[in-house]
Every structure is written in C-alpha cells, then in structure tokens.
Design a protein around this motif. Structure first.
Motif, PDB file in Angstrom:
ATOM      1  N   GLU A 143       0.871   4.191  -2.814  1.00 33.73           N
ATOM      2  CA  GLU A 143       0.707   5.611  -2.510  1.00 33.73           C
ATOM      3  C   GLU A 143       1.894   6.427  -3.021  1.00 33.73           C
ATOM      4  O   GLU A 143       1.720   7.526  -3.555  1.00 33.73           O
ATOM      5  CB  GLU A 143       0.534   5.812  -1.010  1.00 33.73           C
ATOM      6  CG  GLU A 143       0.216   7.256  -0.641  1.00 33.73           C
ATOM      7  CD  GLU A 143       0.018   7.450   0.853  1.00 33.73           C
ATOM      8  OE1 GLU A 143      -1.080   7.847   1.253  1.00 33.73           O
ATOM      9  OE2 GLU A 143       0.975   7.196   1.609  1.00 33.73           O
ATOM     10  N   GLU A 144       3.104   5.894  -2.864  1.00 38.13           N
ATOM     11  CA  GLU A 144       4.281   6.595  -3.363  1.00 38.13           C
ATOM     12  C   GLU A 144       4.221   6.809  -4.868  1.00 38.13           C
ATOM     13  O   GLU A 144       4.830   7.743  -5.406  1.00 38.13           O
ATOM     14  CB  GLU A 144       5.552   5.822  -2.990  1.00 38.13           C
ATOM     15  CG  GLU A 144       5.883   5.864  -1.510  1.00 38.13           C
ATOM     16  CD  GLU A 144       7.084   5.024  -1.148  1.00 38.13           C
ATOM     17  OE1 GLU A 144       7.611   5.197  -0.025  1.00 38.13           O
ATOM     18  OE2 GLU A 144       7.507   4.185  -1.984  1.00 38.13           O
ATOM     19  N   ASN A 145       3.471   5.940  -5.560  1.00 38.14           N
ATOM     20  CA  ASN A 145       3.308   6.072  -7.005  1.00 38.14           C
ATOM     21  C   ASN A 145       2.015   6.790  -7.387  1.00 38.14           C
ATOM     22  O   ASN A 145       1.612   6.746  -8.553  1.00 38.14           O
ATOM     23  CB  ASN A 145       3.363   4.696  -7.660  1.00 38.14           C
ATOM     24  CG  ASN A 145       4.779   4.168  -7.800  1.00 38.14           C
ATOM     25  OD1 ASN A 145       5.557   4.655  -8.610  1.00 38.14           O
ATOM     26  ND2 ASN A 145       5.121   3.171  -6.984  1.00 38.14           N
ATOM     27  N   GLY A 146       1.374   7.433  -6.410  1.00 38.78           N
ATOM     28  CA  GLY A 146       0.245   8.292  -6.712  1.00 38.78           C
ATOM     29  C   GLY A 146      -1.130   7.753  -6.384  1.00 38.78           C
ATOM     30  O   GLY A 146      -2.131   8.454  -6.570  1.00 38.78           O
ATOM     31  N   ALA A 147      -1.226   6.511  -5.885  1.00 40.44           N
ATOM     32  CA  ALA A 147      -2.538   5.943  -5.571  1.00 40.44           C
ATOM     33  C   ALA A 147      -3.141   6.615  -4.343  1.00 40.44           C
ATOM     34  O   ALA A 147      -2.430   7.063  -3.440  1.00 40.44           O
ATOM     35  CB  ALA A 147      -2.421   4.438  -5.327  1.00 40.44           C
ATOM     36  N   GLN A 148      -4.465   6.670  -4.317  1.00 41.04           N
ATOM     37  CA  GLN A 148      -5.209   7.120  -3.148  1.00 41.04           C
ATOM     38  C   GLN A 148      -5.585   5.889  -2.331  1.00 41.04           C
ATOM     39  O   GLN A 148      -6.306   5.012  -2.816  1.00 41.04           O
ATOM     40  CB  GLN A 148      -6.475   7.866  -3.566  1.00 41.04           C
ATOM     41  CG  GLN A 148      -6.233   9.154  -4.310  1.00 41.04           C
ATOM     42  CD  GLN A 148      -5.701  10.236  -3.391  1.00 41.04           C
ATOM     43  OE1 GLN A 148      -6.165  10.385  -2.265  1.00 41.04           O
ATOM     44  NE2 GLN A 148      -4.720  10.982  -3.879  1.00 41.04           N
ATOM     45  N   ILE A 149      -5.099   5.795  -1.099  1.00 43.93           N
ATOM     46  CA  ILE A 149      -5.393   4.657  -0.228  1.00 43.93           C
ATOM     47  C   ILE A 149      -6.306   5.138   0.884  1.00 43.93           C
ATOM     48  O   ILE A 149      -5.920   5.974   1.704  1.00 43.93           O
ATOM     49  CB  ILE A 149      -4.105   4.061   0.373  1.00 43.93           C
ATOM     50  CG1 ILE A 149      -3.086   3.730  -0.729  1.00 43.93           C
ATOM     51  CG2 ILE A 149      -4.432   2.830   1.216  1.00 43.93           C
ATOM     52  CD1 ILE A 149      -3.514   2.647  -1.682  1.00 43.93           C
ATOM     53  N   ALA A 174       0.826  -1.209   0.000  1.00 43.88           N
ATOM     54  CA  ALA A 174       0.000   0.000   0.000  1.00 43.88           C
ATOM     55  C   ALA A 174       0.860   1.259   0.000  1.00 43.88           C
ATOM     56  O   ALA A 174       0.553   2.246  -0.684  1.00 43.88           O
ATOM     57  CB  ALA A 174      -0.932  -0.015   1.212  1.00 43.88           C
ATOM     58  N   ILE A 175       1.958   1.238   0.776  1.00 45.53           N
ATOM     59  CA  ILE A 175       2.863   2.384   0.791  1.00 45.53           C
ATOM     60  C   ILE A 175       3.443   2.614  -0.600  1.00 45.53           C
ATOM     61  O   ILE A 175       3.502   3.751  -1.094  1.00 45.53           O
ATOM     62  CB  ILE A 175       3.995   2.162   1.816  1.00 45.53           C
ATOM     63  CG1 ILE A 175       3.444   2.230   3.247  1.00 45.53           C
ATOM     64  CG2 ILE A 175       5.107   3.193   1.629  1.00 45.53           C
ATOM     65  CD1 ILE A 175       4.471   1.865   4.305  1.00 45.53           C
ATOM     66  N   ALA A 176       3.877   1.532  -1.257  1.00 45.58           N
ATOM     67  CA  ALA A 176       4.431   1.661  -2.603  1.00 45.58           C
ATOM     68  C   ALA A 176       3.396   2.201  -3.573  1.00 45.58           C
ATOM     69  O   ALA A 176       3.713   3.020  -4.448  1.00 45.58           O
ATOM     70  CB  ALA A 176       4.958   0.305  -3.076  1.00 45.58           C
ATOM     71  N   LEU A 230      10.324  -3.761  -2.301  1.00 45.47           N
ATOM     72  CA  LEU A 230       9.243  -3.115  -1.581  1.00 45.47           C
ATOM     73  C   LEU A 230       9.834  -2.050  -0.658  1.00 45.47           C
ATOM     74  O   LEU A 230      11.016  -2.108  -0.313  1.00 45.47           O
ATOM     75  CB  LEU A 230       8.462  -4.143  -0.757  1.00 45.47           C
ATOM     76  CG  LEU A 230       7.491  -5.029  -1.536  1.00 45.47           C
ATOM     77  CD1 LEU A 230       7.000  -6.171  -0.661  1.00 45.47           C
ATOM     78  CD2 LEU A 230       6.320  -4.229  -2.064  1.00 45.47           C
ATOM     79  N   PRO A 231       9.044  -1.069  -0.248  1.00 47.09           N
ATOM     80  CA  PRO A 231       9.562  -0.054   0.680  1.00 47.09           C
ATOM     81  C   PRO A 231      10.230  -0.699   1.894  1.00 47.09           C
ATOM     82  O   PRO A 231       9.692  -1.639   2.488  1.00 47.09           O
ATOM     83  CB  PRO A 231       8.299   0.717   1.075  1.00 47.09           C
ATOM     84  CG  PRO A 231       7.411   0.605  -0.129  1.00 47.09           C
ATOM     85  CD  PRO A 231       7.652  -0.784  -0.654  1.00 47.09           C
ATOM     86  N   GLY A 232      11.412  -0.200   2.221  1.00 49.92           N
ATOM     87  CA  GLY A 232      12.175  -0.757   3.332  1.00 49.92           C
ATOM     88  C   GLY A 232      13.008  -1.962   2.970  1.00 49.92           C
ATOM     89  O   GLY A 232      13.829  -2.411   3.766  1.00 49.92           O
ATOM     90  N   GLY A 233      12.813  -2.500   1.766  1.00 54.10           N
ATOM     91  CA  GLY A 233      13.491  -3.734   1.376  1.00 54.10           C
ATOM     92  C   GLY A 233      14.800  -3.544   0.641  1.00 54.10           C
ATOM     93  O   GLY A 233      15.412  -4.525   0.214  1.00 54.10           O
TER      94      GLY A 233
END
Length: 508
Positions: free
Chosen positions: A166-172, A162-164, A392-395
C-alpha cells in the motif's frame, strides 16, 4: 493506477503469497489491486507452525534445491524483519530405532552448508544427561543434536507485506470477494464485491494473479473456466497450545514412529505450541478445525519425549489450516512437496493468469520474485528486484538489534510494563511509535480492553492494518486472545461497531 483505469496486476488472495507479490510488484512501480475475501492471513497463512526454516525433514525427500532456497531466505528475512522474526535453537533428541544417528549428522551437516549466507550458529551434538536442554526430556533419552532456525509471527508478516504494498501505491481490499473475470481484448475484466456493503466494482487488469490458496483450483475452473494441468492437493495441518511445558527458550523437534515430526516451541511467554499434523483434506477450507484424533496424536507425540505429560484437557487453544500443496502424486500427505509451481495460462496471446500452487511461508519472497520474472514478457521495462535488502515496515531497527530496541523503548516510555513493551516491540517494531505517539502515561493510551490491549493499539490496527473484528485483533494481529479476559472480545466488537458507524457517517 495505470492509464485508462487499468491495473497491471489484479491479485486474488491476501495470504502470504498474494501480499508478497503485491509488495514486490508495487515497489517496482506496477499498479496493483489486491482482493481478499476475508481478513489478511485469515486462512492458511495464519495457521502455520510459526517458523522460518529450511525444512530439515525435506532432505529425506532429496529436495535439496528447496531446502537451500529456504535457508537462504531464512537469512534474508531475519535481516529485513528482525521485529517479527527471531533466531531459535532446536533440540533434536535421538530416539534409538528411528532414524540412525549417522543419518541425522549427515542431514545436519548438509543443513549447515547448503546456504552460502550464514549468521546463525551451526549444529552440534549434545549430551542430554548433562545439558539443561535435556532436563524436560525422559531419562532414557541421552543423546541429541542442536541446530538453528527462526520463529516468525506469520500473520504480522502478511500484514507488513500488505502495508509495504500500500505504501508503494497498491490498492488493498479486504473482505472483498472475487466474483468472476473474463478476457476482453488485451485485459482481464473482473467483478469484485464488498462483503460489508454488497457493492460491486469492475476492475480491469493486464495480468491476473491467482493466489487463492486452498481455492486456487476452484477459482480457475469455476470463476475463470480454465482447466490447468497443475493440481492442488489439500493437506490439513493442526496445532495445539498448552501452558508452558518447560523452562528455557529452546524448541524441540520430535521424531515419531510414523516418520512424521512434531515441534514443541516456546509461544507467547506462557505457552508451548505443538504441531503439526498432516491429514488429507477434502472439505470446505472455510470450516477447517482440529479433530479429536489430531489432538490425541499431538499429545501422545510430546508425551513420548517429555517427562511432563499432557492430555487434551490441557489444551488452551487450537488452530488448523489447509495447505494448498502442489499435487506431486505422493502417496503420503506428509511427504508431498512443499515447493511451489507457478502455472501461467496465456494461450493465443491473451492476457495471462498466473496460478500459484504450493509453497511455504519461508520462501514467499523468492516466490514473488520468481513470479515477476516469469511475467516479465508481459511487463516490458520491469524494474529489477528489490525486496531482498529493504526492511519490511517496522523492521528498520538500529543495527537490527531487537534487544537494544526494546531497552530503548522502555527508556523512552518508562510507564510501559516491561512485558507490554516487549510485546509491542515484537509486534510492531518501529511502527510502535504510531501507537504510543506522545503518550507519557498508560492512561494516555485510552481505554484498557484487557490483556494489555489499549484503545490506541486498537485504533492503529483499524486505521492502518485493516482490522475490522475482535478476531482480527485478538487472534491474528496480537494473539492476545490467549490472555485477555473473556469479556474482551464482546467489548472490542462493540467498540469496533461504534467506530465503524462513526466512520460511515463521516464518509457520507
């Protein structure tokens, strides 16, 4: 957001499949709106056995394609998420009278060779009388096998997807209920409701993704008025957690006389996770919980193999989830396929709705790729797939070396107790610096809520990971509910309420 306020995708469901599709689609430049009625991974996706695995038992059902795909995904996910996924060695004791040894050897040979990519050790036989892994087992068990799979923090896998996205512009949008939707010209016009404020919002999208998990059929029939030939079969899987039963980092896989299997897995340093059951389920998925019979079944299963027995009184935590499997008409719930079916309704050139039936957490990334492949006719100029090799974020650990990353973290932040440094690194990977910042002492991390949970971590979870309640933090984001004092939850909810009130005042 797309032109005229129209999204490319409206994704209903914030479990692993919904979050995975949102990540993939947003990274290809599509505009995405994801609505989840509860917390991310609140239901099925946080109630797994915490494994990334090929599913060795599925070979008995001749699901070779599924096992091969899962094994290949196991290697990919380990590479892109080495902070929340790690190798695990499994011990399979041979129980005379159940599956014969030759059958197990053939199954393990296939398991070793179905995946072209291979970084984990292969299978081998083991003498349980002389090997340390045989020490916890009953003396009558003399022969066994070893093979490899991976463990995963399932809730965090969802959150990082989900973070990834959002970082690419998605609305969560979490705690956002999908009310209804209808087709209007060439788009879906949907209504969502913020459950905290009661505010409703109209969302327009070219494509609707029904990733509602246990509610997939209900959403289709009751919210969209669509009757699909594909059907969902709800199967409850329950788990128990007990104080650690044995030494060592190995896991165990046990065969039962009913031909089901049960895992015993090292969990959070001080515990052993035992599961799962396979029980047909017909009630409301919100209210799922383990039954006394399931608890007794799991206790009896491990007692048949371990020298050290357990009773229901030893259980410190239980959880259960409803798996929305594709209904393949199998008579036994434990052999229903774990493969996925992507069903598209787009009659007469109308905007499509794709519904996801089945699936397993290991294959979520490939499912997302497959979903976008099937939707490509409605997405001209779709960019190529990209998620197989991007961390993935943090990975993004240097060389993917988790142990080295932890050692470096302790060196950089020597005030952190070793167990706390390890937990933070395992939960957040390189995102740990968003929590620790410039801190030079534990006191710099603010209030101590107990169990190693600091104000800095709580603030991060609220600000960046959609956490809103103590349950979000203690049982999904961190699992510290297992070790935190009883008063932690109440203190945390009070703090979150104050933080939420301050935020509303700032916005208004």
């Amino acid at each position: 957001m797309a032109d005229r306020g129209i999204y490319d995708l409206l994704v209903i469901g914030g479990g692993i499949n919904g979050a995975g599709i949102a990540r993939d689609a947003a990274g290809r430049g599509l505009s995405v709106f994801l609505a989840e009625q509860g917390d991310l991974a609140e239901f099925t996706s946080s109630a797994s056995t915490k494994l990334i695995h090929g599913g060795i038992r599925y070979l008995e059902n001749y699901e070779f394609r599924l096992v091969r795909e899962a094994l290949m995904e196991r290697e990919r996910l380990l590479a892109i998420a080495p902070h929340i996924i790690w190798p695990l060695r499994f011990v399979l004791p041979h129980e005379p009278g159940l599956r014969p040894a030759w059958m197990i050897r053939i199954g393990l040979f296939l398991y070793d060779h179905l995946a072209r990519l291979k970084t984990l050790p292969g299978s081998q036989g083991v003498n349980l009388r002389t090997s340390p892994v045989g020490m916890p087992l009953r003396d009558a068990l003399t022969k066994g096998f070893l093979y490899s799979d991976c463990a995963v923090d399932d809730s965090r896998l969802v959150v990082f997807n989900a973070i990834a996205a959002e970082e690419n512009g998605a609305q969560i949008r979490t705690r956002t209920r999908f009310v209804e939707a209808h087709r209007e010209d060439d788009v879906w016009v949907a209504t969502t409701e913020d459950l905290a404020s009661g505010k409703r919002e109209t969302v327009k999208a070219r494509i609707l993704i029904n990733a509602a998990g246990p509610w997939v059929s209900e959403l289709l029939s009751e919210k969209l008025g669509i009757h699909s030939r594909a059907a969902v079969r709800l199967v409850k899987g329950s788990h128990i957690v007990v104080p650690r039963l044995y030494e060592g980092e190995q896991a165990y896989i046990f065969q039962n006389p009913d031909r089901r299997i049960v895992f015993a897995i090292p969990y959070r340093e001080k515990f052993t996770l035992i599961g799962t059951t396979d029980v047909p389920y017909e009630d409301e998925p919100h209210a799922v919980g383990i039954s006394k019979d399931e608890t007794a079944y799991l206790c009896e299963s491990v007692n048949h193999y371990f020298k050290r027995g357990i009773t229901p009184a030893d259980v410190v935590w239980t959880y259960a989830g409803v798996r929305p499997l594709y209904d393949d008409a199998a008579s036994n719930a434990s052999v229903v396929t774990r493969d996925y079916v992507l069903d598209i309704d787009a009659s007469s050139g109308e905007p499509p709705v794709m519904s996801i039936f089945g699936g397993k957490i290991t294959t979520y990334r490939r499912l997302a790729e497959h979903a976008l492949e099937k939707l490509e006719p409605w997405l001209p100029g779709l960019k190529p797939s990209w998620t197989a090799k991007v961390p993935l974020p943090g990975g993004d650990l240097p060389d993917g070396d988790f142990d080295r990353f932890v050692a470096d973290l302790i060196k950089r932040k020597p005030f952190l107790p070793a167990d706390m440094a390890h937990r933070l690194a395992r939960a957040y990977g390189t995102h740990v610096d968003m929590i620790l910042g410039e801190a030079r002492a534990l006191n710099d991390l603010g209030r101590d809520f107990g169990g190693g949970l600091t104000q800095a971590e709580v603030d991060y979870l609220v600000d960046y990971e959609w956490a809103r309640t103590s349950a979000d933090i203690l049982w999904r984001r961190s699992k510290l509910g297992l070790v935190a004092p009883k008063e932690t939850a109440a203190a945390l909810d009070d703090y979150l309420d104050i933080k939420s009130t301050a935020l509303r005042r700032k916005v208004n």
